[in-house]
Design a protein around this motif. Structure first.
Motif, short mmCIF file in Angstrom:
data_model
loop_
_atom_site.label_atom_id
_atom_site.label_comp_id
_atom_site.label_asym_id
_atom_site.label_seq_id
_atom_site.Cartn_x
_atom_site.Cartn_y
_atom_site.Cartn_z
N ALA A 8 0.83 -1.21 0.00
CA ALA A 8 0.00 0.00 0.00
C ALA A 8 0.87 1.26 0.00
O ALA A 8 0.55 2.25 -0.66
CB ALA A 8 -0.94 -0.01 1.20
N ALA A 9 1.97 1.22 0.73
CA ALA A 9 2.88 2.36 0.76
C ALA A 9 3.50 2.59 -0.62
O ALA A 9 3.64 3.73 -1.07
CB ALA A 9 3.97 2.14 1.81
N LEU A 10 3.87 1.51 -1.30
CA LEU A 10 4.43 1.65 -2.64
C LEU A 10 3.40 2.24 -3.61
O LEU A 10 3.76 3.05 -4.47
CB LEU A 10 4.91 0.28 -3.14
N VAL A 11 2.15 1.85 -3.46
CA VAL A 11 1.10 2.39 -4.33
C VAL A 11 0.96 3.89 -4.12
O VAL A 11 0.85 4.67 -5.08
CB VAL A 11 -0.23 1.67 -4.06
N ARG A 12 0.96 4.34 -2.86
CA ARG A 12 0.82 5.77 -2.59
C ARG A 12 2.00 6.55 -3.17
O ARG A 12 1.82 7.64 -3.73
CB ARG A 12 0.70 6.01 -1.08
N ALA A 13 3.20 6.01 -3.01
CA ALA A 13 4.37 6.68 -3.57
C ALA A 13 4.29 6.74 -5.09
O ALA A 13 4.60 7.77 -5.70
CB ALA A 13 5.64 5.96 -3.14
N TYR A 14 3.85 5.66 -5.70
CA TYR A 14 3.76 5.60 -7.17
C TYR A 14 2.72 6.59 -7.69
O TYR A 14 2.90 7.19 -8.75
CB TYR A 14 3.40 4.18 -7.59
N GLN A 15 1.65 6.78 -6.95
CA GLN A 15 0.57 7.65 -7.42
C GLN A 15 0.81 9.13 -7.13
O GLN A 15 0.41 9.98 -7.92
CB GLN A 15 -0.75 7.21 -6.78
N SER A 16 1.45 9.44 -6.00
CA SER A 16 1.44 10.84 -5.55
C SER A 16 2.82 11.46 -5.39
O SER A 16 2.90 12.65 -5.06
CB SER A 16 0.71 10.93 -4.20
N ASN A 17 3.91 10.72 -5.63
CA ASN A 17 5.23 11.32 -5.44
C ASN A 17 5.40 12.50 -6.41
O ASN A 17 5.27 12.32 -7.63
CB ASN A 17 6.31 10.27 -5.68
N PRO A 18 5.68 13.71 -5.93
CA PRO A 18 5.74 14.88 -6.83
C PRO A 18 6.87 14.80 -7.84
O PRO A 18 6.74 15.27 -8.97
CB PRO A 18 5.91 16.06 -5.86
N GLN A 19 8.00 14.22 -7.45
CA GLN A 19 9.11 14.09 -8.39
C GLN A 19 8.73 13.19 -9.56
O GLN A 19 9.04 13.48 -10.73
CB GLN A 19 10.34 13.51 -7.68
N LEU A 20 8.01 12.12 -9.26
CA LEU A 20 7.57 11.20 -10.30
C LEU A 20 6.53 11.86 -11.21
O LEU A 20 6.59 11.72 -12.45
CB LEU A 20 6.99 9.94 -9.65
N THR B 85 -3.50 1.45 -10.87
CA THR B 85 -3.49 1.66 -12.31
C THR B 85 -2.11 2.14 -12.74
O THR B 85 -1.62 3.14 -12.22
CB THR B 85 -4.56 2.68 -12.72
N THR B 86 -1.49 1.45 -13.66
CA THR B 86 -0.16 1.81 -14.10
C THR B 86 -0.20 2.98 -15.07
O THR B 86 -1.03 3.00 -15.99
CB THR B 86 0.53 0.61 -14.77
N TYR B 87 0.65 3.96 -14.87
CA TYR B 87 0.71 5.11 -15.77
C TYR B 87 1.28 4.66 -17.11
O TYR B 87 2.36 4.08 -17.18
CB TYR B 87 1.58 6.21 -15.18
N ASP B 88 0.54 4.92 -18.18
CA ASP B 88 0.94 4.51 -19.52
C ASP B 88 1.26 5.76 -20.35
O ASP B 88 0.36 6.47 -20.77
CB ASP B 88 -0.18 3.71 -20.19
N PRO B 89 2.55 6.05 -20.59
CA PRO B 89 2.89 7.28 -21.33
C PRO B 89 2.46 7.24 -22.79
O PRO B 89 2.36 8.29 -23.43
CB PRO B 89 4.42 7.34 -21.22
N SER B 90 2.18 6.05 -23.33
CA SER B 90 1.78 5.97 -24.74
C SER B 90 0.38 6.55 -24.98
O SER B 90 0.05 6.91 -26.11
CB SER B 90 1.83 4.52 -25.22
#
Length: 461
Positions: A32-44, A437-442
């Motif tokens: 769950a922590a990894l999901v939050r970081a993946y979704q909301s990390n400002p650098q990402l 949900t995985t971010y898809d740049p395409s």
């Protein structure tokens, strides 16, 4: 005298981390922590925006295939006084001159510069996606590390607090024995010194925990609350080191990004070489003019022209630019070799840390067990007068050190498994099967690639 209970809450915390059993329903998990970081990390999120900005380079390059259309219009007020010859009467008056024109230009051939520009833009987009994938992995690894850091530091705080309570009881019992003449003032001083040292270690541990809590908030985006134990991700790792190296040389985003860098440098050479070739363009224009002079009421004209431009010599700068970019291409190829060597070294180092971490956990667990037995034995011997107070204090400190070492080893063991997964290029939400949900740049790329006009972004801005 020394009958203090040694199985404390700290030992329970260590055992909880070691077993990593099912988490309570309300506990926060590392996934769950990894999901939050993946979704909301400002650098990402900032890097994702950078990739979207890079996507726009492709329609910019594609514009070289498309016509250029210009519409011009003029209007104004004009006074004229004209005498064509001395024998004729002058003509004077005012007019309102106005005109409108349309010009269309289409490039038919430019040495394949447009095609190579498009391919270069596409390779740049691919390189930026790999940079995003690299940052994805860095953020996920940082999140996993800080999650385990907090578990480690919280367990160490409990160990130190438990140690302080034991030392306080030991000091009280030593003072009681001193009051009845069983021990000397030296024994009391030793107990007091050890208690002061224990309190210092507790304060240091609490300070470290505060710092880790701040980093947890910065990376993951929320404060740590009721964290469940973290477990290694060995199930996602290749079984052997050679297989891990082989995967890293293919899938590590630093390596793949360097590969796209070679493509970009190569295409830049071809673009500059194309500048030496002829350019063919076709232009068509139409214009209507009204009241341009007193004698001319209206005029209309249209034309279509093909133009061939053959560069002969432009001062030599174009040749220097080609040579310069060829050297840049050679540099990119060497950079790829360096990146591959670094990826290989990183995998070997991370794999060694993982193997060592497994052994350290087993060794630290044996150390804790032996230290607990030793402390119980020293206490029993001290009751019989065969051991001094200092011996008991030293045995207690040895047990504390063993517990801290076990907590640290368990932390390092989990972090090392995530590190190996990152080094081979597979630390991703898909591999970890994270519920997000995985971010898809395409998606954004396809939305803007063939856009001919419009200033609004796909998200409505």
């Amino acid at each position: 005298m020394f009958g203090v209970k040694v199985v404390t809450a700290a030992a329970a915390v260590v055992l909880l981390m070691a077993c990593a059993g099912p988490a309570p329903a309300l506990a926060d998990t590392i996934e769950a922590a990894l999901v939050r970081a993946y979704q909301s990390n400002p650098q990402l999120n900032a890097q994702r925006a950078s990739v979207r900005a890079t996507d726009e380079g492709v329609p910019q390059a594609l514009s070289g295939y498309r016509p250029k259309v210009n519409l011009t219009a003029t209007g104004g007020y004009q006074y004229q006084d004209i005498q064509l010859s001395p024998a004729t009467a002058p003509i004077h008056g005012t007019t309102v001159p106005r005109s409108v024109g349309l010009n269309v230009t289409q490039t038919l051939y430019n040495g394949n510069q447009t095609a190579n520009n498009v391919r270069k833009a596409e390779s740049t987009v691919s390189g930026q996606r790999e940079a995003l994938r690299l940052l994805d992995q860095n953020v996920l690894f940082a999140a996993a590390s800080v999650y385990m850091d907090y578990l480690r530091d919280a367990a160490i705080v409990e160990v130190q607090r438990s140690n302080t309570r034991v030392l306080e009881q030991t000091l009280k019992q030593t003072q009681d024995r001193f009051n009845v003449g069983e021990v000397t003032r030296t024994d009391v001083a030793q107990s007091e010194a050890q208690l002061a040292a224990g309190r210092t270690q507790q304060l240091t541990a609490e300070s470290n925990l505060t710092t880790t809590r701040s980093n947890f908030r910065r990376i993951i985006g929320s404060d740590p609350t009721n964290l469940a134990p973290g477990s290694p991700v060995d199930r996602y790792l290749p079984p052997t080191l050679p297989q891990a190296i082989e995967i890293a040389l293919i899938e590590n985003p630093s390596v793949t990004s360097a590969m796209y860098g070679i493509d970009v440098a190569y295409l830049q050479v071809k673009i500059n070489e194309g500048a030496l070739l002829p350019t063919i363009t076709v232009s068509a224009q139409a214009q209507r003019a009204d009241e341009q002079t007193l004698q001319q009421f209206r005029s209309f004209g249209a034309s279509a022209v093909a133009q061939l431009n053959v560069p002969i010599y432009q001062g030599g700068a174009e040749y220097a630019l080609i040579r310069q970019n060829k050297e840049s291409l050679a540099q990119q190829r060497l950079t790829l070799d360096t990146t591959r060597d670094q990826a290989r070294a990183d995998v070997v180092t991370a794999w060694g840390q993982l193997v060592a971490g497994k052994a350290q956990v087993a060794s630290a667990q044996a150390q804790v067990t032996a230290s607990e037995i030793a402390l119980n034995g020293v206490r029993e011997e001290a009751k019989a007068g065969q051991r001094t107070t200092l011996d008991v204090l030293n045995a207690q400190q040895a047990l504390v050190n063993a517990r801290v070492a076990l907590v640290t080893a368990q932390h390092d063991r989990v972090v090392a498994s995530y590190n190996v997964l990152q080094r081979i290029g597979r630390l991703s939400p898909q591999v970890l099967k994270l519920p997000t949900t995985t971010y898809d740049p395409s998606v954004h790329y396809q939305q803007v690639r063939d856009s001919w006009a419009g200033v609004r972004t796909p998200d409505g801005r």
